[in-house]
Design an enzyme around this catalytic site. Structure first.
Site, PDB file in Angstrom:
ATOM      1  CG  HIS A  22      -1.871  -1.062   1.369  1.00 53.01           C
ATOM      2  ND1 HIS A  22      -2.066  -1.769   2.532  1.00 53.01           N
ATOM      3  CD2 HIS A  22      -2.740  -1.588   0.467  1.00 53.01           C
ATOM      4  CE1 HIS A  22      -3.007  -2.678   2.356  1.00 53.01           C
ATOM      5  NE2 HIS A  22      -3.427  -2.605   1.104  1.00 53.01           N
ATOM      6  CE  LYS A  46     -12.783  -7.146   2.061  1.00 48.31           C
ATOM      7  NZ  LYS A  46     -11.441  -6.682   1.674  1.00 48.31           N
ATOM      8  CB  SER A 133      -4.345  -6.790   4.327  1.00 52.90           C
ATOM      9  OG  SER A 133      -3.869  -5.535   3.932  1.00 52.90           O
TER      10      SER A 133
HETATM   11  O1  PNS Z   1      -9.321  -2.732   0.457  1.00 53.58           O
HETATM   12  P1  PNS Z   1     -10.664  -3.131  -0.012  1.00 53.58           P
HETATM   13  O2  PNS Z   1     -11.394  -3.907   1.052  1.00 53.58           O
HETATM   14  O3  PNS Z   1     -10.636  -3.874  -1.327  1.00 53.58           O
HETATM   15  O4  PNS Z   1     -11.498  -1.772  -0.255  1.00 53.58           O
HETATM   16  C1  PNS Z   1     -12.798  -1.799  -0.740  1.00 53.58           C
HETATM   17  C2  PNS Z   1     -13.452  -0.426  -0.563  1.00 53.58           C
HETATM   18  C3  PNS Z   1     -13.507  -0.070   0.906  1.00 53.58           C
HETATM   19  C4  PNS Z   1     -12.675   0.617  -1.320  1.00 53.58           C
HETATM   20  C5  PNS Z   1     -14.882  -0.543  -1.158  1.00 53.58           C
HETATM   21  O5  PNS Z   1     -15.557  -1.595  -0.558  1.00 53.58           O
HETATM   22  C6  PNS Z   1     -15.672   0.740  -0.991  1.00 53.58           C
HETATM   23  O6  PNS Z   1     -15.479   1.693  -1.707  1.00 53.58           O
HETATM   24  N1  PNS Z   1     -16.594   0.759   0.008  1.00 53.58           N
HETATM   25  C7  PNS Z   1     -17.422   1.910   0.307  1.00 53.58           C
HETATM   26  C8  PNS Z   1     -18.857   1.694  -0.131  1.00 53.58           C
HETATM   27  C9  PNS Z   1     -18.999   1.922  -1.632  1.00 53.58           C
HETATM   28  O7  PNS Z   1     -18.814   2.999  -2.127  1.00 53.58           O
HETATM   29  N2  PNS Z   1     -19.350   0.828  -2.323  1.00 53.58           N
HETATM   30  C10 PNS Z   1     -19.536   0.839  -3.743  1.00 53.58           C
HETATM   31  C11 PNS Z   1     -18.265   0.468  -4.480  1.00 53.58           C
HETATM   32  S1  PNS Z   1     -18.673   0.167  -6.151  1.00 53.58           S
END
Ligand code: PNS
Length: 163
Positions: A22, A46, A133
């Site tokens: 990251h 999660k 992670s």
């Molecule tokens: O590190 P990750 O878990 O892959 O991150 C995923 C994350 C947190 C970026 C994604 O789940 C997210 O943007 N969540 C916020 C809710 C949202 O906007 N969801 C629609 C995404 S299309």
């Protein structure tokens, strides 16, 4: 003369916990944009090992020497956070082809929600290609050495949490 618009990007994720992969991506993004907001997801969907305050503190410490980077927590849709920050780019790290399906879906969904925000995929350097992670937590859980993958302050907290 028209003033130059700042190039602002966000880099969202759960960062549970932040890894050298990251940090590598943040360094690259900081070279490409005037300002990078690292956006820590409060509700990740999660069950995270580290709570949002811990993940925020790790990320702040890990990026304190990189100029142009600010770390914040976000709730709700990421496109709303991006809009609030006047960001036009959303950074996502991409390692293997297996990442692509999920990332592509998310990029398209976000673009449908907010057409002015474009996903920019950044590749980590070769050294960090295989880090995730999830894997790091698994290695730490079984007593493996994760010092090559995460900063020392994360390593010690991982050990404490999983012991
Ligand atoms: O590190 P990750 O878990 O892959 O991150 C995923 C994350 C947190 C970026 C994604 O789940 C997210 O943007 N969540 C916020 C809710 C949202 O906007 N969801 C629609 C995404 S299309």
């Amino acid at each position: 003369m028209k003033s130059l618009q700042k190039r602002i990007a966000i880099y969202p994720g759960s960062f549970d916990p932040v890894t050298f992969g990251h940090i590598d991506i943040i360094r690259t993004a900081a070279k490409m944009f005037d300002k990078v907001y690292v956006a820590i997801a409060n509700n990740t969907g999660k069950k995270p090992l580290f709570n949002s305050q811990e993940r925020l503190a790790f990320m702040k410490q890990a990026t304190k020497s990189i100029s142009g980077v600010k770390v914040e927590m976000f709730n709700g849709l990421i496109v709303n956070f991006a809009r609030k920050k006047s960001a036009r780019a959303m950074i996502r790290g991409i390692r293997a082809v297996s990442d692509f399906d999920y990332e592509f879906q998310m990029a398209l969904a976000n673009q449908k929600l907010e057409g002015e925000i474009h996903t920019v995929f950044v590749m980590p350097s070769e050294d960090h290609f295989y880090i995730s992670s999830r894997l790091i937590k698994e290695i730490a859980q079984f007593g493996g050495d994760v010092s090559r993958f995460v900063p020392p302050f994360v390593e010690s907290k991982l050990r404490k949490k999983l012991s």
